[in-house]
Design a protein around this motif. Structure first.
Motif: not given
Length: 399
Positions: A14, A17, A19, A24-25, A57-58, A280, A283, A285, A289, A291
């Motif tokens: 996760l 990927q 999340f 991660t942002r 999603a992210r 997270h 959301t 998906v 995706d 994931l």
């Protein structure tokens, strides 16, 4: 060899990927693309197109025009090519796909015969600048009665443009009205990347690292699926995993299949350096995706048996046409089959996975529906069908 529990592997995945974890942002949509290595394209748009849903999603409710600009920008930050499927790829990965461009050139065939006038098409682009299929005669052939063929029945010009893209003479780095814009690679790809000439072995090695970072923890089959390798190229991957040249380390994950005394999986060593932390948002998906690209991996990691039913006859569908998994609390807890009717987001069907309480998760699913609705400009949400017990717990505003 590092031993991981199934939960440890899932959280590493996760984070890899995008999340979990504050970092991660970072970098917005293009930063996300570089971390994932590839974002799949697809023509279907129920809530939004898949490449938009992957970012949503992210990153949350990033404006859809901003998502488009981040993918297709001038100068190019990304390009379209074949990875797991037709994907948006970071422009700096251009040299890594030389092995595939060479393979297409040797075959001179994919699923259509390459037309004889392909050199004239290339010269037209060289002389007149970027083109779409509309500029060279359309994507589909015109029949004697004036009608056009089916979507898979390409015109010779479309076949020629796509083959020139396959072999790297042309590149698509932007779209207009969802139509690819084809231009000379030498006008789009930075000169230093265009000049980099990697062997097949170097391409596969470097792409293995890309896939390993994106997946976090992966079996050999997961890596093969990510890159769609076969034959000699799959053998190069196998050798690089065993020798360590791919830069991935062997791990054992509890519950994952493995031969006694051998690694059942490989991991990005950076992913093992710290424990994944954070939460997270709940959301929806996209079915496309990364994931959940590999359905066997999805079941192995999340215990979630998933089939996209859009190609299943209507009367045989169990969960719906474009069922989107619901990610919550680090797990895939349910499924929503969405649609849009004007300014209303419609949940044609909602179901929870076995063992998940409607009382606990209905509120989160309701929030996910309203969040997605707001993002695409809907001001109402309607649920048509839900599992017994779930409908009663959904928030009063979702009906």
């Amino acid at each position: 060899m590092t031993d991981l529990t199934a939960d440890e592997a899932r959280r590493i995945i996760l984070r890899a990927q995008g999340f979990l974890g504050a970092g991660t942002r970072r970098g917005g949509v293009h930063g996300m693309l570089r971390r994932l290595g590839a974002v799949q394209l697809d023509t279907i748009s129920t809530v939004a197109r898949s490449h938009e849903l992957v970012a949503y999603a992210r990153l949350g409710a990033v404006g859809r025009p901003k998502v488009e600009r981040a993918y297709w920008h001038n100068p190019a930050q990304s390009f379209e090519y074949w990875c797991h499927a037709a994907c948006i790829l970071p422009i700096e990965h251009w040299p890594l796909y030389a092995f595939r461009r060479r393979a297409y050139r040797e075959r001179r065939y994919r699923w259509h015969e390459v037309p004889d006038h392909v050199d004239k098409l290339l010269q037209q682009v060289r002389d007149s600048g970027p083109v779409t299929t509309a500029d060279v005669g359309g994507a589909r052939p015109v029949r004697a009665d004036g009608s056009t063929g089916e979507w898979w029945d390409w015109s010779d010009s479309k076949i020629g443009l796509e083959w020139l893209l396959d072999i790297g003479e042309l590149v698509c780095s932007r779209r207009v009205g969802w139509r690819r814009v084809y231009d000379l690679a030498e006008r789009v790809v930075p000169a230093d990347l265009l000049a980099e000439d990697l062997s097949d072995e170097e391409c596969v090695l470097r792409l293995a690292r890309v896939a390993g970072r994106s997946l976090g923890v992966a079996t050999r089959g997961d890596l093969i699926d990510f890159l769609r390798l076969k034959g000699r190229h799959a053998a190069i991957l196998d050798e690089s995993l065993l020798s360590g040249a791919a830069g991935l380390v062997p791990v054992s994950v509890a519950g994952w299949p493995a031969k006694k005394g051998q690694a059942g999986a490989w991991a990005d060593p950076a992913a093992l350096e710290s424990e994944p932390r954070g939460r997270h948002r709940t959301t929806l998906v996209s079915p496309f995706d990364s994931l959940i690209w590999h359905r066997g991996r999805t079941e192995r990691v999340f215990g979630f048996a998933y089939q996209l039913e859009l190609y299943v006859p209507r009367h045989k569908r169990v969960h719906g046409y474009f069922t989107m998994p619901v990610l919550a609390g680090g797990r895939l807890i349910g499924r929503v089959d969405p649609a849009r009717e004007g300014s209303t987001l419609v949940a044609r069907q909602i179901s929870l996975e076995p063992g998940h309480s409607a009382a606990k998760w209905a509120g989160a699913i309701g929030d996910a529906l309203w969040s997605a609705a707001d993002w695409v400009g809907c001001d109402a949400v309607r649920v048509e069908r839900a599992d017994p017990g779930l409908a009663a717990h959904l928030e009063a505003g979702v009906r």
